[in-house]
Design a protein around this motif. Structure first.
Motif, PDB file in Angstrom:
ATOM      1  N   THR A 148       0.870  -1.231   0.015  1.00 22.36           N
ATOM      2  CA  THR A 148      -0.014   0.153  -0.041  1.00 22.36           C
ATOM      3  C   THR A 148       0.685   1.350   0.057  1.00 22.36           C
ATOM      4  O   THR A 148       0.428   2.291  -0.508  1.00 22.36           O
ATOM      5  CB  THR A 148      -0.848  -0.125   1.204  1.00 22.36           C
ATOM      6  N   GLY A 149       2.045   1.263   0.638  1.00 16.15           N
ATOM      7  CA  GLY A 149       2.817   2.259   0.819  1.00 16.15           C
ATOM      8  C   GLY A 149       2.471   3.144   1.771  1.00 16.15           C
ATOM      9  O   GLY A 149       2.799   4.576   1.796  1.00 16.15           O
ATOM     10  N   VAL A 162      -7.104  -5.344   2.084  1.00 17.69           N
ATOM     11  CA  VAL A 162      -5.865  -4.724   1.550  1.00 17.69           C
ATOM     12  C   VAL A 162      -5.754  -4.399   0.222  1.00 17.69           C
ATOM     13  O   VAL A 162      -5.856  -3.432  -0.200  1.00 17.69           O
ATOM     14  CB  VAL A 162      -4.666  -5.378   1.769  1.00 17.69           C
ATOM     15  N   TYR A 163      -6.211  -5.369  -0.744  1.00 18.33           N
ATOM     16  CA  TYR A 163      -6.529  -5.306  -2.082  1.00 18.33           C
ATOM     17  C   TYR A 163      -7.684  -4.395  -2.573  1.00 18.33           C
ATOM     18  O   TYR A 163      -7.550  -3.562  -3.576  1.00 18.33           O
ATOM     19  CB  TYR A 163      -6.410  -6.790  -2.850  1.00 18.33           C
ATOM     20  N   GLY A 208      -7.019  -1.098  -4.873  1.00 17.62           N
ATOM     21  CA  GLY A 208      -7.543  -1.144  -5.909  1.00 17.62           C
ATOM     22  C   GLY A 208      -6.579  -1.879  -6.791  1.00 17.62           C
ATOM     23  O   GLY A 208      -7.074  -1.719  -8.151  1.00 17.62           O
ATOM     24  N   LYS A 209      -5.907  -2.592  -6.280  1.00 20.14           N
ATOM     25  CA  LYS A 209      -5.172  -3.489  -7.155  1.00 20.14           C
ATOM     26  C   LYS A 209      -5.783  -4.986  -7.286  1.00 20.14           C
ATOM     27  O   LYS A 209      -6.496  -5.237  -6.440  1.00 20.14           O
ATOM     28  CB  LYS A 209      -3.643  -3.837  -6.594  1.00 20.14           C
TER      29      LYS A 209
END
Length: 89
Positions: A20-21, A53-54, A58-59
């Motif tokens: 996520t950064g 998390v995904y 948005g990944k």
């Protein structure tokens, strides 16, 4: 024949932060708000729900492709019989 398997359903904090950064402080805030579900393990470490998390990033999730021959090598004889009777082509 190829079998597609998802990666793990739980992620460690380090994986979440890398993907996520975000910082640990932001991760804690997202957990408190319920955006990302976290669970404390008996060893004191947290695991986070990979789907959350995904969704947050948005990944899309990456899939692993495992050839059936490799899967069959890892199965017991009874598992091989069960999988052979359940396969549909």
């Amino acid at each position: 024949i190829v079998i597609l398997l998802w990666y793990n359903i739980c992620m460690k904090a380090k994986e979440v932060l890398r993907l996520t950064g975000i910082t640990r402080e932001i991760l804690s805030l997202l957990v408190k708000k319920g955006v990302i579900r976290g669970k404390k393990r008996p060893n004191g470490f947290y695991e986070y729900n990979a789907d959350d998390v995904y969704t947050y990033t948005g990944k899309s999730r990456k899939m692993r492709v495992i050839p059936v021959k490799l899967v069959l090598l890892m199965m017991t004889p009874s598992q091989k019989v069960q999988s052979a009777t359940s396969l549909r082509f």
